[in-house]
Design an enzyme around this catalytic site. Sequence first.
Site, PDB file in Angstrom:
ATOM      1  N   SER A   1      -9.557   1.699   3.110  1.00  0.00           N
ATOM      2  CA  SER A   1      -8.883   2.933   1.794  1.00  0.00           C
ATOM      3  C   SER A   1      -7.924   1.594   1.843  1.00  0.00           C
ATOM      4  CB  SER A   1      -7.917   3.366   3.131  1.00  0.00           C
ATOM      5  OG  SER A   1      -7.562   2.996   4.228  1.00  0.00           O
TER       6      SER A   1
ATOM      7  N   SER B   1      -9.831  -0.016   7.433  1.00  0.00           N
ATOM      8  CA  SER B   1      -9.473  -0.822   5.897  1.00  0.00           C
ATOM      9  C   SER B   1      -8.258  -1.642   5.531  1.00  0.00           C
ATOM     10  CB  SER B   1      -8.686   0.383   5.732  1.00  0.00           C
ATOM     11  OG  SER B   1      -8.984   2.197   4.952  1.00  0.00           O
TER      12      SER B   1
ATOM     13  N   LYS C   1       0.847  -1.303  -0.043  1.00  0.00           N
ATOM     14  CA  LYS C   1       0.057   0.277   0.588  1.00  0.00           C
ATOM     15  C   LYS C   1       0.828   1.247  -0.082  1.00  0.00           C
ATOM     16  CE  LYS C   1      -3.913   1.865   2.728  1.00  0.00           C
ATOM     17  NZ  LYS C   1      -4.626   1.851   3.904  1.00  0.00           N
TER      18      LYS C   1
HETATM   19  N1  GLN Z   1     -12.054   4.459   6.622  1.00  0.00           N
HETATM   20  C1  GLN Z   1     -11.495   4.264   7.526  1.00  0.00           C
HETATM   21  C2  GLN Z   1     -11.536   6.458   7.421  1.00  0.00           C
HETATM   22  O1  GLN Z   1     -12.139   6.795   6.555  1.00  0.00           O
HETATM   23  C3  GLN Z   1     -10.623   4.403   7.544  1.00  0.00           C
HETATM   24  C4  GLN Z   1      -9.739   4.651   7.219  1.00  0.00           C
HETATM   25  C5  GLN Z   1      -8.440   3.457   8.126  1.00  0.00           C
HETATM   26  O2  GLN Z   1      -8.769   2.402   8.309  1.00  0.00           O
HETATM   27  N2  GLN Z   1      -7.333   3.838   6.738  1.00  0.00           N
HETATM   28  O3  GLN Z   1     -11.433   7.068   8.718  1.00  0.00           O
END
Ligand code: GLN
Length: 484
Positions: A151, A175, A76
């Site tokens: 994400s 995420s 990532k």
């Molecule tokens: N969807 C969550 C956010 O926008 C989780 C993001 C993540 O785990 N990096 O914060």
Amino acid sequence: MHRKTILQAKDDLQKKKYSSVELTEAIYKRISDVEPKVQAYVHLTRDIALKQAQEADKNLGAGSNAPLLGIPIALKDLICMQNVRTTCSSKMLDQFISPYDATVVNRLKKAGAVILGKTNMDEFAMGSSTENSWHHPTMNPWDLQRIPGGSSGGSAAAVAAHECLAALGSDTGGSIRQPANFCGITGLKPTYGRVSRFGLVAFASSLDQIGPMTKTVADSALLMNVIAGNDPKDSTSANVERPDFMKGLDRSLSGLKMGIPKEYFTSGIDSEVEKSVEEAIKTLESLGVEKVEVSLPHLKYSVATYYIIASAEASTNLSRYDGVKYGYRSKKSDNLLEMYMNTRQDGFGEEVKRRIMLGTFVLSSGYYDAYYLKGQKVRTLIKQDFENAFNQCDVIVAPNSPVTAFKLKERIDDPIKMYLSDIYTISANLAGIPGIAIPCGISKTDGMPIGLQLMSRHFDEESLIAVGHHFQKNTDHHLQQPPL
Ligand code: GLN
């Protein structure tokens, strides 16, 4: 070759059925075939990868059996790799070249892995659909009209589309698990502190964890053996012994208790998701896991609590991007203050700016007690809910997401709706406990994958791995392939 799991490819490489260079080339061929449709990567590291593959072939020839020798893996794009761009899918870091390796990258390299490239994500990991990427959106390999989740959507899509054998993602509020769920793969968020965050670009430091995204639970166990363990470079990395996660795979499930939290099965859950998860629970019962009902009464506050705490931490973490030390700098300013303001105005996307404003607000004098401090107190209550539940059971079994992958643009203009899609995952981050997403069915309505979530006590990833592995040995959900 690209369809292999890590364990299969490892075996093939040892038996000299093909070389790591051949495997790596085959995957780059797959990437060039499907990337126009999927767009999982933001940049490839082909030259580095081929050198690593050649080196791996030499070491294979010399009899080495390093755990990931010659295995192609994706990262990532918020995990630093020396001399390679780390953009966090932000304009702010578009030209940033990392001067050092993250600890996980260092460990992957030592284990002999081949690093294929960096995968797309929501900008600074803020989002649930990968639509917040500054580069481009990523498409779900199961249906190109749909999002892959976020994400870590690029990592999930790359694994599902066989554009790598496995990938690393990060999970601050779901995420790893939510995109794994949406793309029909396995994704493990380790206990907070289990994997070093050194070289992971920070979003919310009390929640962030790196973890594996793979085709099977067994592959996740193998990757955990490589990336987990104490690191003096990360003061929050726990000084606990790393077990051999591979040894735990076939551990007997008899005597194990699974808790079903009733709050996870209330209104808002799609009926197909509910049905598949219930069937998975029956499968686990048939494998000897005893079912008990548990309650997590504060679950309903988790989205609000998370968005206060995560945004507060993000607003301080992201204050470093001021055009001085890192990345983008606006050229249209006459003085320093204007330069700061223009840099941040132009360099960050809408969602990131929303979080910075929200986070600055909840930390500001007069609002700190009402929001941030209260958020921390509720976080403690959520943690206690899990402690109480784990007095009655060893693993908690629940859905990962109330729905299957939604359509591109469907939620992007409605942040609250987007935030609510994290309802089932973020409580594990707030409590610091590990969680895993495992495929458990395909929706008859939209043909999209459905996933099961397992959570366990701090530092008990082994139970998740054992239950998940037995589940995959007895079902074929993880073998279903996207029509791509
Ligand atoms: N969807 C969550 C956010 O926008 C989780 C993001 C993540 O785990 N990096 O914060």
